[in-house]
Design a protein around this motif. Structure first.
Motif, PDB file in Angstrom:
ATOM      1  N   GLU A  51       1.082  -1.663  -0.075  1.00 16.73           N
ATOM      2  CA  GLU A  51      -0.267   0.082   0.298  1.00 16.73           C
ATOM      3  C   GLU A  51       1.072   1.021  -0.204  1.00 16.73           C
ATOM      4  O   GLU A  51       0.447   2.175  -0.084  1.00 16.73           O
ATOM      5  N   LEU A  52       2.198   1.000   0.795  1.00 17.76           N
ATOM      6  CA  LEU A  52       2.440   2.434   1.109  1.00 17.76           C
ATOM      7  C   LEU A  52       3.636   1.968  -1.113  1.00 17.76           C
ATOM      8  O   LEU A  52       3.775   1.683  -1.546  1.00 17.76           O
ATOM      9  N   ASP A  53       4.199   3.504  -1.269  1.00 12.99           N
ATOM     10  CA  ASP A  53       5.231   3.897  -2.867  1.00 12.99           C
ATOM     11  C   ASP A  53       6.134   3.802  -2.081  1.00 12.99           C
ATOM     12  O   ASP A  53       7.022   4.540  -2.724  1.00 12.99           O
ATOM     13  N   VAL A  54       6.823   2.295  -2.058  1.00  6.15           N
ATOM     14  CA  VAL A  54       8.768   2.563  -1.754  1.00  6.15           C
ATOM     15  C   VAL A  54       8.599   0.983  -3.104  1.00  6.15           C
ATOM     16  O   VAL A  54       7.236  -0.186  -2.708  1.00  6.15           O
ATOM     17  N   ASN A  55       9.538   0.494  -2.854  1.00  6.32           N
ATOM     18  CA  ASN A  55       9.945  -0.911  -3.590  1.00  6.32           C
ATOM     19  C   ASN A  55      10.407  -2.009  -2.854  1.00  6.32           C
ATOM     20  O   ASN A  55      11.464  -2.110  -2.994  1.00  6.32           O
ATOM     21  N   ILE A  56       9.126  -2.451  -1.821  1.00  7.33           N
ATOM     22  CA  ILE A  56       9.954  -3.029  -0.764  1.00  7.33           C
ATOM     23  C   ILE A  56       9.167  -4.558  -1.209  1.00  7.33           C
ATOM     24  O   ILE A  56       7.854  -4.618  -1.400  1.00  7.33           O
ATOM     25  N   ARG A  57       9.724  -5.673  -0.999  1.00  2.56           N
ATOM     26  CA  ARG A  57       8.959  -6.852  -1.300  1.00  2.56           C
ATOM     27  C   ARG A  57       8.663  -7.236   0.466  1.00  2.56           C
ATOM     28  O   ARG A  57       9.568  -6.929   1.889  1.00  2.56           O
ATOM     29  N   VAL A  58       7.297  -7.629   0.602  1.00  2.00           N
ATOM     30  CA  VAL A  58       7.329  -8.555   2.396  1.00  2.00           C
ATOM     31  C   VAL A  58       8.308  -9.418   2.602  1.00  2.00           C
ATOM     32  O   VAL A  58       8.787  -8.696   3.692  1.00  2.00           O
ATOM     33  N   GLU A  59       8.837  -9.963   2.026  1.00  2.00           N
ATOM     34  CA  GLU A  59       9.895 -11.206   2.541  1.00  2.00           C
ATOM     35  C   GLU A  59      11.204 -10.739   2.649  1.00  2.00           C
ATOM     36  O   GLU A  59      12.152 -10.576   3.352  1.00  2.00           O
ATOM     37  N   ASP A  60      11.637  -8.961   1.787  1.00  2.00           N
ATOM     38  CA  ASP A  60      12.453  -8.009   2.619  1.00  2.00           C
ATOM     39  C   ASP A  60      12.481  -7.242   3.499  1.00  2.00           C
ATOM     40  O   ASP A  60      13.655  -6.886   3.832  1.00  2.00           O
ATOM     41  N   ILE A  61      11.083  -7.157   4.353  1.00  2.00           N
ATOM     42  CA  ILE A  61      11.008  -6.515   5.844  1.00  2.00           C
ATOM     43  C   ILE A  61      11.751  -7.693   6.456  1.00  2.00           C
ATOM     44  O   ILE A  61      10.398  -8.357   7.030  1.00  2.00           O
ATOM     45  N   ASP A  62      12.318  -6.847   7.051  1.00  2.00           N
ATOM     46  CA  ASP A  62      12.915  -7.342   9.412  1.00  2.00           C
ATOM     47  C   ASP A  62      12.555  -6.979   9.854  1.00  2.00           C
ATOM     48  O   ASP A  62      12.478  -5.099   9.096  1.00  2.00           O
ATOM     49  N   ALA A  63      11.003  -7.509  10.463  1.00  2.00           N
ATOM     50  CA  ALA A  63      11.088  -6.889  12.190  1.00  2.00           C
ATOM     51  C   ALA A  63      11.080  -5.984  12.772  1.00  2.00           C
ATOM     52  O   ALA A  63      10.655  -4.932  13.483  1.00  2.00           O
ATOM     53  N   GLU A  64      12.715  -6.559  13.166  1.00  2.00           N
ATOM     54  CA  GLU A  64      13.529  -5.853  14.256  1.00  2.00           C
ATOM     55  C   GLU A  64      14.792  -4.312  13.636  1.00  2.00           C
ATOM     56  O   GLU A  64      14.995  -4.026  13.809  1.00  2.00           O
ATOM     57  N   ALA A  65      14.317  -4.729  11.738  1.00  2.00           N
ATOM     58  CA  ALA A  65      15.415  -3.461  11.512  1.00  2.00           C
ATOM     59  C   ALA A  65      14.107  -1.754  11.636  1.00  2.00           C
ATOM     60  O   ALA A  65      13.672  -1.532  11.782  1.00  2.00           O
ATOM     61  N   SER A  66      15.582  -0.610  11.437  1.00  2.00           N
ATOM     62  CA  SER A  66      15.387   0.597  11.578  1.00  2.00           C
ATOM     63  C   SER A  66      14.140   0.873  10.428  1.00  2.00           C
ATOM     64  O   SER A  66      14.335   0.419   9.419  1.00  2.00           O
ATOM     65  N   LEU A  67      13.122   1.670  10.229  1.00  2.00           N
ATOM     66  CA  LEU A  67      12.167   2.137   9.487  1.00  2.00           C
ATOM     67  C   LEU A  67      13.326   3.061   8.584  1.00  2.00           C
ATOM     68  O   LEU A  67      12.196   3.509   7.833  1.00  2.00           O
ATOM     69  N   PHE A  68      13.885   3.493   9.330  1.00  2.00           N
ATOM     70  CA  PHE A  68      13.866   5.370   8.470  1.00  2.00           C
ATOM     71  C   PHE A  68      15.982   4.202   7.166  1.00  2.00           C
ATOM     72  O   PHE A  68      16.298   3.230   7.267  1.00  2.00           O
ATOM     73  N   GLU A  69      16.653   5.294   7.149  1.00  2.00           N
ATOM     74  CA  GLU A  69      18.096   5.320   6.579  1.00  2.00           C
ATOM     75  C   GLU A  69      18.619   4.354   6.712  1.00  2.00           C
ATOM     76  O   GLU A  69      18.613   3.314   5.729  1.00  2.00           O
ATOM     77  N   GLU A  70      18.829   3.276   7.977  1.00  2.00           N
ATOM     78  CA  GLU A  70      19.832   2.186   8.135  1.00  2.00           C
ATOM     79  C   GLU A  70      18.987   1.586   7.646  1.00  2.00           C
ATOM     80  O   GLU A  70      20.025  -0.058   7.216  1.00  2.00           O
ATOM     81  N   GLY A  71      17.581   1.043   7.855  1.00  2.00           N
ATOM     82  CA  GLY A  71      17.434  -0.202   7.425  1.00  2.00           C
ATOM     83  C   GLY A  71      16.374  -0.087   6.277  1.00  2.00           C
ATOM     84  O   GLY A  71      16.383  -0.139   5.124  1.00  2.00           O
ATOM     85  N   LEU A  72      14.812   0.151   6.324  1.00  2.00           N
ATOM     86  CA  LEU A  72      14.196   0.764   5.524  1.00  2.00           C
ATOM     87  C   LEU A  72      14.373   1.157   4.176  1.00  2.00           C
ATOM     88  O   LEU A  72      14.128   1.201   3.160  1.00  2.00           O
ATOM     89  N   GLY A  73      14.577   2.353   4.857  1.00  2.00           N
ATOM     90  CA  GLY A  73      14.784   3.237   4.356  1.00  2.00           C
ATOM     91  C   GLY A  73      13.814   4.266   4.099  1.00  2.00           C
ATOM     92  O   GLY A  73      13.497   4.862   2.956  1.00  2.00           O
TER      93      GLY A  73
END
Length: 85
Positions: free
Chosen positions: A17-39
């Motif tokens: 639903e967001l305009d980002v190029n990220i796949r579900v399987e590439d998302i780490d629940a513990e990663a930061s949502l910002f620059e150093e994580g999901l960006g």
């Protein structure tokens, strides 16, 4: 809803639903949502807040909207679970 199910729903929201190029399987629940994580940038975070509120049927208070809440999907899931309790 368990925190794990909330995390899975959050991953779906981000990937589908967001305009980002990220796949579900590439998302780490513990990663930061910002620059150093999901960006995710601030505009996308605002969209994410709106989608979370719509999907889970509540509104965050001004006090809740802080950097600590948005450290990771896990911290958001904990807040959502607390709202549902």
């Amino acid at each position: 809803m368990s925190e794990q199910k909330i995390v899975e729903k959050l991953k779906q929201i981000i990937a589908e639903e967001l305009d980002v190029n990220i796949r579900v399987e590439d998302i780490d629940a513990e990663a930061s949502l910002f620059e150093e994580g999901l960006g995710l940038d601030s505009v996308v975070i605002v969209e994410l807040i709106t989608l979370i509120e719509e999907h889970f049927g509540f509104r965050f208070s001004e006090e809740e909207l802080n950097m600590e809440l948005f450290q990771s999907l896990q911290t958001i899931a904990q807040a959502v679970a607390n709202k549902e309790a």
